[in-house]
Design a protein around this motif. Structure first.
Motif, mmCIF file in Angstrom:
data_model
loop_
_atom_site.group_PDB
_atom_site.id
_atom_site.type_symbol
_atom_site.label_atom_id
_atom_site.label_comp_id
_atom_site.label_asym_id
_atom_site.label_seq_id
_atom_site.Cartn_x
_atom_site.Cartn_y
_atom_site.Cartn_z
ATOM 1 N N HIS B 207 0.828 -1.211 0.000
ATOM 2 C CA HIS B 207 0.000 0.000 0.000
ATOM 3 C C HIS B 207 0.861 1.260 0.000
ATOM 4 O O HIS B 207 0.360 2.357 -0.156
ATOM 5 C CB HIS B 207 -0.901 0.058 1.238
ATOM 6 N N GLN B 208 2.121 1.084 0.279
ATOM 7 C CA GLN B 208 3.024 2.241 0.403
ATOM 8 C C GLN B 208 4.264 2.029 -0.450
ATOM 9 O O GLN B 208 5.355 1.825 0.075
ATOM 10 C CB GLN B 208 3.453 2.412 1.868
ATOM 11 N N GLN B 210 6.160 3.819 -1.924
ATOM 12 C CA GLN B 210 7.306 4.724 -1.750
ATOM 13 C C GLN B 210 8.248 4.221 -0.663
ATOM 14 O O GLN B 210 9.341 4.727 -0.495
ATOM 15 C CB GLN B 210 6.837 6.175 -1.526
ATOM 16 N N LYS B 211 7.823 3.188 0.078
ATOM 17 C CA LYS B 211 8.665 2.645 1.145
ATOM 18 C C LYS B 211 9.415 1.374 0.740
ATOM 19 O O LYS B 211 10.114 0.776 1.551
ATOM 20 C CB LYS B 211 7.795 2.293 2.361
ATOM 21 N N GLY B 245 -7.430 6.348 -6.783
ATOM 22 C CA GLY B 245 -6.378 6.639 -7.749
ATOM 23 C C GLY B 245 -5.091 5.973 -7.298
ATOM 24 O O GLY B 245 -5.113 5.158 -6.393
ATOM 25 N N PHE B 246 -4.006 6.334 -7.960
ATOM 26 C CA PHE B 246 -2.728 5.762 -7.540
ATOM 27 C C PHE B 246 -1.680 6.876 -7.540
ATOM 28 O O PHE B 246 -1.973 8.009 -7.954
ATOM 29 C CB PHE B 246 -2.298 4.624 -8.467
ATOM 30 N N TYR B 247 -0.490 6.578 -7.071
ATOM 31 C CA TYR B 247 0.567 7.580 -7.101
ATOM 32 C C TYR B 247 1.022 7.782 -8.541
ATOM 33 O O TYR B 247 1.512 6.860 -9.185
ATOM 34 C CB TYR B 247 1.765 7.135 -6.258
ATOM 35 N N ASP B 248 0.842 9.008 -9.008
ATOM 36 C CA ASP B 248 1.202 9.312 -10.401
ATOM 37 C C ASP B 248 2.651 8.953 -10.712
ATOM 38 O O ASP B 248 2.970 8.498 -11.808
ATOM 39 C CB ASP B 248 1.000 10.803 -10.679
ATOM 40 N N TRP B 251 3.323 5.442 -12.043
ATOM 41 C CA TRP B 251 2.914 5.276 -13.426
ATOM 42 C C TRP B 251 4.048 5.728 -14.352
ATOM 43 O O TRP B 251 4.443 5.013 -15.274
ATOM 44 C CB TRP B 251 1.655 6.122 -13.654
ATOM 45 N N ASP B 252 4.577 6.898 -14.069
ATOM 46 C CA ASP B 252 5.649 7.429 -14.910
ATOM 47 C C ASP B 252 6.916 6.593 -14.774
ATOM 48 O O ASP B 252 7.600 6.320 -15.754
ATOM 49 C CB ASP B 252 5.935 8.892 -14.551
#
Ligand SMILES: C[S@@+](CC[C@H](N)C(=O)[O-])C[C@H]1O[C@@H](n2cnc3c(N)ncnc32)[C@H](O)[C@@H]1O
Lengths: 290, 284
Positions: B207-208, B210-211, B245-248, B251-252
């Motif tokens: 769920h995170q 970025q970690k 949504g999701f963390y943009d 996606w990039d």
């Protein structure tokens, strides 16, 4: 453990609502608990808070205002609703769409281009598509294939949601006009799926409004609403100039009800319908340019 | 808080279930380039139920083989190591956990679809991550939900119902009431069962994203997105969660473009059908 402690409770929502109103200037209705929760849940996770209570405490004691800014972002960034501001949609329905259909019928135009320039999760271009769909059912002088509706945004996440045409209960309620939910959506569980007839009327692409507008067609109608606040004064002027250049000489521009062109652009003349402003390129300047 | 008692209880959970151990052994064997089909066959045969299910799936519509596959040897030769590894892993996990109130079908449909979708994402983004690793990660990302359901049924039922009824984020309600969430619980148990770090880390952070540990980032991001795509389609783990949504950035970072969305939606619909077959033939 008491059940009152189990739920993400009312108190937390009241605290957060007050905080958001005071700190961020965003008013939130009594019944919008689910709105706060759905907008902020990801942020709660991201900031490593166990729950909303901890999150609220963290926000309140956040001297750097970093968290406050993130909350503003989460509450406003992709915020959009069906038929937002309501009144401009009367103009669309009563003035603009009838004119488009007349132009197509008379052969003055072959195809109509509509652009929602900050489409977010799709409510804006889909609102247009729903009105158009309805008009075309009554007036058979034109067909949907003669319209190109483009929705662009900078956020892939928003565009994914837009393309999928799937909305939860909370989002469905925001601004939805009577009848459209029933006619244009199919419910499956908690989710509403926009029917393909409407969904396929709109094309979505990623596009950064800071960029050169070369990839964009000349438009008959542009929605550029509630995005100018992300632009500095200088960039606002540039943005409106670029929009002006993309608008056909009898095209229309619709901006957000809290936005104004004043001080940023003199390219447009203001029209009004039932006291609601909308814009078109100034005629004199065009001739001058040609 | 329940956190400590949950962790204590999990520390007493025994060894990994047999089928899971076998499938992990197969996983290990297949990583070794010297392994032969016969060796893999021998390990699968240790469990007759597993063997039967592998054969059923090998003969299913998913593979559309022209001739009936009657032996494990044939199945391995026809489908290849990679596919065999995925099949055994799927059968192993869906047979290793009971569910008491979580909708078993929904849960596994979500996880298996997610697993397949991870590999589809890998192809579409051309990231060249390891498909088998992706598959296992997709399969196990939500396993903590079933662990909590199995060992802490009464309290977890309350948690789950609140999330479902009020459409809250499941991990948030878990944190609030239990002081721990299913991602942590899953990671904790898988770690105890000595699953590789890459699985544990991805399960922990699904769920995170970025970690995530940098070395598991690509895997983890794909699981995160596949999870989003499934949830957006209503193929959720039973909690009825519909994502905002999701963390943009993700996606990039995966190099996706908006033009990929239609294909991703096609993929999820297609993979769901496969997942249904696996579940029908390989399930309890
Ligand atoms: C508040 S929403 C407005 C949505 C819709 N136009 C409305 O009025 O309801 C603003 C949207 O602008 C997008 N946005 C922000 N900066 C942008 C940029 N430079 N180019 C394109 N879109 C941008 C955001 O991603 C967000 O989805």
């Amino acid at each position: 453990m008491h059940s009152s402690k189990i739920v993400l409770n009312h108190d937390e929502f009241v605290c957060l609502r007050e905080y958001i109103h005071k700190e961020c200037g965003i008013p939130i209705g009594d019944d919008s608990a689910s709105l706060i929760e759905s907008r902020l849940a990801r942020l709660v996770m991201e900031t490593d808070c166990a729950d909303f209570r901890e999150f609220y405490k963290k926000a309140k004691h956040d001297e750097s205002k970093k968290l406050r800014n993130k909350i503003i972002d989460a509450m406003t960034t992709h915020e959009t609703l069906w038929f937002r501001d309501s009144k401009p949609w009367d103009i669309i329905r009563d003035v603009i769409i009838p004119q488009f259909i007349a132009d197509l019928k008379s052969g003055r135009k072959q195809r109509i281009h509509v652009w929602s320039a900050a489409a977010s999760t799709g409510q804006e271009p889909y609102s247009f598509a729903m009105l158009l769909h309805e008009a075309l059912q009554k007036d058979l002088n034109a067909s949907a294939s003669q319209f190109h509706i483009l929705g662009t945004d900078i956020s892939p996440s928003a565009l994914y949601m837009a393309y999928s045409g799937r909305y939860n209960n909370t989002d469905m309620l925001q601004g939805m006009k009577p009848g459209y939910k029933e006619r244009c959506f199919e419910q499956s569980g908690q989710v509403y799926q926009l029917i393909d007839t409407i969904r396929q009327m709109v094309e979505f692409k990623k596009f950064d409004l800071m960029r050169d507008f070369a990839p964009i067609n000349t438009c008959d109608l542009i929605f550029c609403r509630n995005v100018s606040m992300y632009f500095s004064s200088k960039h606002k002027s540039k943005l409106y100039r670029k929009l002006y250049e993309k608008l056909g000489k009898d095209g229309y521009l619709i901006i957000g009800s809290s936005e104004s062109l004043m001080g940023y652009s003199e390219d447009f003349e203001q029209l009004s319908y039932k006291q609601t402003p909308y814009f078109r390129p100034k005629k004199i300047e065009r001739q001058h340019e040609n | 808080m329940y956190r400590n008692s949950i962790l204590q209880r999990l520390n007493k959970v025994g060894e990994a279930p047999t089928m899971l151990t076998i499938s992990l052994e197969i996983d290990r064997l297949i990583r070794d380039p010297n392994t032969s089909a016969a060796q893999i066959g021998r390990v699968i045969r240790l469990d007759p139920a597993l063997t039967g299910k592998v054969l059923k799936i090998a003969n299913s519509a998913i593979y559309a083989t022209r001739h009936r596959i009657v032996s494990l040897q044939q199945a391995i030769a026809r489908l290849g190591f990679s596919e065999i590894r995925r099949i055994t892993m799927s059968i192993a996990v869906i047979n290793s956990f009971k569910s008491y109130f979580v909708d078993y079908e929904k849960f596994w449909l979500h996880s298996i679809t997610c697993a397949y979708l991870c590999t589809a994402l890998n192809k579409q983004t051309n990231r060249k991550a390891n498909d088998d690793e992706l598959y296992i990660n997709g399969l196990l990302h939500d396993i903590g939900v079933l662990v909590l359901d199995q060992y802490f049924t009464t309290i977890y039922k309350k948690v789950f119902e609140i999330a479902v009824k009020r459409r809250f984020d499941l991990p948030l309600v878990e944190n609030k009431i239990l002081g721990i969430n299913h991602a942590e619980v899953g990671a904790f148990l898988l770690n105890r069962w000595k699953l590789p770090d890459r699985v544990v880390n991805v399960v922990m952070n699904h769920h995170q994203p970025q970690k995530l540990d940098p070395e598991h980032e690509t895997l983890g991001k794909m699981v995160y997105l596949a999870n989003f795509i499934c949830n957006n389609r209503g193929i959720d783990n039973g909690s009825g969660f519909f994502p905002e949504g999701f963390y943009d950035d993700i996606w990039d970072e995966l190099g996706l473009s908006v033009e990929d969305v239609p294909q991703l939606i096609d993929s999820v619909l297609l993979e769901t059908e496969k997942a249904k077959e696996i579940l029908r033939l390989g399930g309890l």
